[in-house]
Motif scaffolding. Structure first.
Motif, mmCIF file in Angstrom:
data_model
loop_
_atom_site.group_PDB
_atom_site.id
_atom_site.type_symbol
_atom_site.label_atom_id
_atom_site.label_comp_id
_atom_site.label_asym_id
_atom_site.label_seq_id
_atom_site.Cartn_x
_atom_site.Cartn_y
_atom_site.Cartn_z
ATOM 1 N N GLY A 21 38.332 42.336 39.680
ATOM 2 C CA GLY A 21 37.393 42.015 38.355
ATOM 3 C C GLY A 21 37.155 40.404 38.174
ATOM 4 N N ALA A 22 38.417 39.507 38.434
ATOM 5 C CA ALA A 22 38.152 38.228 38.300
ATOM 6 C C ALA A 22 37.214 37.694 39.290
ATOM 7 N N ILE A 23 37.330 38.104 40.489
ATOM 8 C CA ILE A 23 36.442 37.552 41.604
ATOM 9 C C ILE A 23 34.861 38.210 41.376
ATOM 10 N N ALA A 24 34.785 39.367 40.830
ATOM 11 C CA ALA A 24 33.264 39.829 40.443
ATOM 12 C C ALA A 24 32.897 39.048 39.370
ATOM 13 N N LEU A 25 33.714 38.567 38.481
ATOM 14 C CA LEU A 25 33.237 37.698 37.310
ATOM 15 C C LEU A 25 32.637 36.381 37.852
ATOM 16 N N ILE A 26 33.392 35.943 38.857
ATOM 17 C CA ILE A 26 33.083 34.468 39.242
ATOM 18 C C ILE A 26 31.835 34.656 40.186
ATOM 19 N N VAL A 27 31.555 35.777 40.808
ATOM 20 C CA VAL A 27 30.362 35.781 41.518
ATOM 21 C C VAL A 27 28.921 36.127 40.759
ATOM 22 N N TYR A 28 29.377 36.997 39.424
ATOM 23 C CA TYR A 28 28.447 36.853 38.508
ATOM 24 C C TYR A 28 27.927 35.701 37.754
ATOM 25 N N LEU A 29 28.680 34.813 37.504
ATOM 26 C CA LEU A 29 28.578 33.127 36.973
ATOM 27 C C LEU A 29 27.920 32.617 37.954
ATOM 28 N N TYR A 30 28.019 32.765 39.147
ATOM 29 C CA TYR A 30 27.494 31.833 40.229
ATOM 30 C C TYR A 30 26.179 32.337 40.451
ATOM 31 N N LEU A 31 25.906 33.568 40.442
ATOM 32 C CA LEU A 31 24.628 34.202 40.921
ATOM 33 C C LEU A 31 23.578 33.835 39.700
ATOM 34 N N ASN A 32 24.003 33.893 38.323
ATOM 35 C CA ASN A 32 23.280 33.542 37.093
ATOM 36 C C ASN A 32 23.395 32.325 36.596
ATOM 37 N N ARG A 33 23.944 31.123 37.518
ATOM 38 C CA ARG A 33 24.279 29.835 36.887
ATOM 39 C C ARG A 33 22.945 29.292 36.324
ATOM 40 N N GLY A 34 21.737 29.529 36.735
ATOM 41 C CA GLY A 34 20.610 28.777 36.133
ATOM 42 C C GLY A 34 20.118 29.459 34.990
ATOM 43 N N THR A 35 20.097 30.688 34.831
ATOM 44 C CA THR A 35 19.400 31.509 33.718
ATOM 45 C C THR A 35 20.576 31.971 32.678
ATOM 46 N N LEU A 36 21.544 31.912 32.683
ATOM 47 C CA LEU A 36 22.775 32.515 31.891
ATOM 48 C C LEU A 36 22.832 31.674 30.829
ATOM 49 N N ASN A 37 22.924 32.257 29.458
ATOM 50 C CA ASN A 37 23.180 31.669 28.363
ATOM 51 C C ASN A 37 24.373 32.495 27.666
ATOM 52 N N GLU A 38 24.630 32.037 26.418
ATOM 53 C CA GLU A 38 25.893 32.589 25.921
ATOM 54 C C GLU A 38 25.467 33.850 25.180
ATOM 55 N N ALA A 39 24.220 34.137 24.778
ATOM 56 C CA ALA A 39 23.998 35.500 24.250
ATOM 57 C C ALA A 39 23.763 36.788 25.346
ATOM 58 N N THR A 40 23.425 36.274 26.504
ATOM 59 C CA THR A 40 23.300 37.270 27.672
ATOM 60 C C THR A 40 24.588 37.479 28.400
ATOM 61 N N PHE A 41 25.294 36.204 28.499
ATOM 62 C CA PHE A 41 26.773 36.375 28.881
ATOM 63 C C PHE A 41 27.583 37.471 28.030
ATOM 64 N N VAL A 42 27.532 37.447 26.841
ATOM 65 C CA VAL A 42 28.096 38.443 25.856
ATOM 66 C C VAL A 42 27.648 39.658 25.903
ATOM 67 N N LEU A 43 26.502 39.684 25.894
ATOM 68 C CA LEU A 43 25.821 41.229 26.068
ATOM 69 C C LEU A 43 26.225 41.920 27.306
ATOM 70 N N ASP A 44 26.214 41.067 28.605
ATOM 71 C CA ASP A 44 26.209 41.769 29.883
ATOM 72 C C ASP A 44 27.855 42.210 29.930
ATOM 73 N N THR A 45 28.640 41.087 29.388
ATOM 74 C CA THR A 45 30.317 41.535 29.269
ATOM 75 C C THR A 45 30.362 42.655 28.599
ATOM 76 N N ALA A 46 29.535 42.758 27.386
ATOM 77 C CA ALA A 46 29.888 44.073 26.752
ATOM 78 C C ALA A 46 29.500 45.327 27.320
#
Length: 456
Positions: A21-46
């Motif tokens: 799960g930790a590795i999957a989270l790192i991959v997710y952050l890397y793939l969305n590093r340009g478009t990721l914002n706090e609201a999107t991250f919280v929603l996706d995580t939920a």
């Protein structure tokens, strides 16, 4: 949960779902590093977390053969703990044998045990026993576990001690040149397990087999083999510790199933000492032989609450006593179903003397056997005659079965019914019908004659 160490912490990711799960989270952050914002991250995580919980809840219904809501929730709870490495042991028990992955015994969290229909166990904590568990799915609490010495097999057991009938070497023989020390010690141990002395001091060795199971009714506890928690607890808690062995010895704790055959051997020694060697092979028309008597008493002492008392010469008395062996087995939760004593063996010199004696006295023994056979034949003939008389009386009285209590019959009617009952018996029985054709005709003529006579 096992000990925390660098070796455990950096195991390959596929052995640690948490790190996946930790590795999957790192991959997710890397793939969305340009478009990721706090609201999107919280929603996706939920959404991911909610989806994970839903899928875990769904698949948990098919992981184990559970039925109730409570059991389904317990499975779901353990699946939640698994990615975090906080789950307890997950093992199965088949035919009284523990099957598990390496290292499962080191886990101390909430676990699960799957027992087949022929297995039961007692759950333990480091300092005490907890409870008996039987066939099915059992959810363990933190700190609960099972070990090989707390697991039992519910099948019918057979325990055999004494020399093997297939061993060509006599248990009384000296150590052979090609025989190793371990083989010789094993042969002597087997000899001593069932070694007994007759009243005249002759050593006899036998093979003893005992069939037994844990006390329960067949079908009890949702298994055809029978499961009763109290019997399981008695068997496990009653296990002995051999103080003569080192603390780390594998067989220091004697299993629950070691006792029955050795109790049978003790009773065998006790009652063999009441008979001489000659008495073991004597036969009588009115009494059981000595070996039959000994076997009956051994069976009674292990299977019945009370057993007959024999005097010092092996003769039965009218008294009986409480069976100590039966009570001891009952305290251990064990039920004996059958006992066998066979393969009697004597020292070579004693056996040679017996053969010589029998060769010189064969005529006397043949005459005694002739008398015994004649007595038995006379008994069978007498018993057959008595049975025949009873059958004739029952057949003759059959026409009176439907007679009312207040119904009165004339003498002619009574005689006619008696004759009719005998004739019906001859006609019904095919073997009699072919042999009594003349008698049937005579009975019919008597019935016709009686009908023509006036009332008596």
């Amino acid at each position: 949960m096992g000990k925390l160490s660098l070796r455990n912490l950096f195991k390959p990711p596929w052995n640690r779902p948490f790190w996946i799960g930790a590795i999957a989270l790192i991959v997710y952050l890397y793939l969305n590093r340009g478009t990721l914002n706090e609201a999107t991250f919280v929603l996706d995580t939920a959404l991911i977390g909610l989806g994970l919980l839903i899928w875990l809840a769904f698949f948990s219904q098919f992981t184990l053969p559970v039925k109730t809501i409570h059991e389904r929730l317990e499975v779901f709870r353990r699946l939640l703990l698994y990615p975090l490495g906080m789950h307890g042991p997950a093992i199965s028990i088949v035919d009284g044998e523990i099957q598990k992955r390496k290292g499962e015994e080191l886990r101390t969290g909430p676990g699960v045990i799957l027992l087949d229909t022929a297995s039961a166990a007692v759950l333990k904590r480091p300092t005490r026993f907890v409870r008996a568990i039987g066939p099915g799915v059992v959810f363990t609490k933190r700190g609960e576990f099972v070990s090989p010495d707390s697991v039992v097999d519910l099948h019918l057991h057979k325990q055999t001690i004494g020399p093997s009938p297939n061993n060509p070497i006599s248990p009384f023989a000296e150590k052979g040149k090609k025989e190793t020390a371990a083989e010789y010690q094993t042969r002597q141990r087997d000899r001593n397990d069932t070694r007994a002395l007759t009243r005249d001091g002759i050593e006899i060795v036998s093979t003893i087999s005992v069939y037994f199971r844990l006390e329960a009714n067949l079908g009890e506890g949702n298994t055809q083999f029978g499961f009763r928690p109290s019997s399981i607890e008695k068997a496990i808690l009653g296990q002995n510790i051999d103080l003569n062995l080192p603390i780390d010895a594998a067989d220091r704790i004697r299993r629950w199933d070691w006792l029955p055959a050795y109790l049978a051997a003790d009773v065998w020694r006790e009652f063999l000492s009441k008979f001489t060697l000659d008495e073991l092979f004597q036969r009588s028309a009115n009494q059981n032989g000595a070996m039959k008597t000994i076997l009956n008493v051994v069976r009674s002492r292990l299977t019945s609450e009370r057993t007959p008392i024999l005097n010092n010469f092996g003769a039965e008395t009218d008294e009986n006593e409480e069976s100590r062996e039966y009570q001891l087995l009952k305290k251990r939760g064990i039920q004996v179903t059958r006992v066998e004593i066979y393969n009697l063996m004597l020292p070579d010199e004693i056996e040679t003397q017996l053969v010589r004696r029998w060769n010189t006295t064969w005529l006397n023994r043949a005459r005694k056997d002739r008398i015994l056979v004649d007595h038995q034949r006379d008994y069978v003939v007498q018993q057959g005659q008595e049975d025949a008389h009873i059958r004739v009386a029952e057949s003759a009285s059959q026409p009176f079965a439907a007679l009312q209590a207040d119904e009165l019959l004339s003498g002619r009617e009574v005689l006619k019914r008696l004759l009719r009952g005998n004739m019906d018996q001859c006609e019904r029985d095919s073997s009699l019908h072919s042999l009594t054709a003349d008698e049937i005709n005579q009975l019919q003529e008597l019935i016709d004659w009686v009908e023509k006579q006036p009332d008596l």
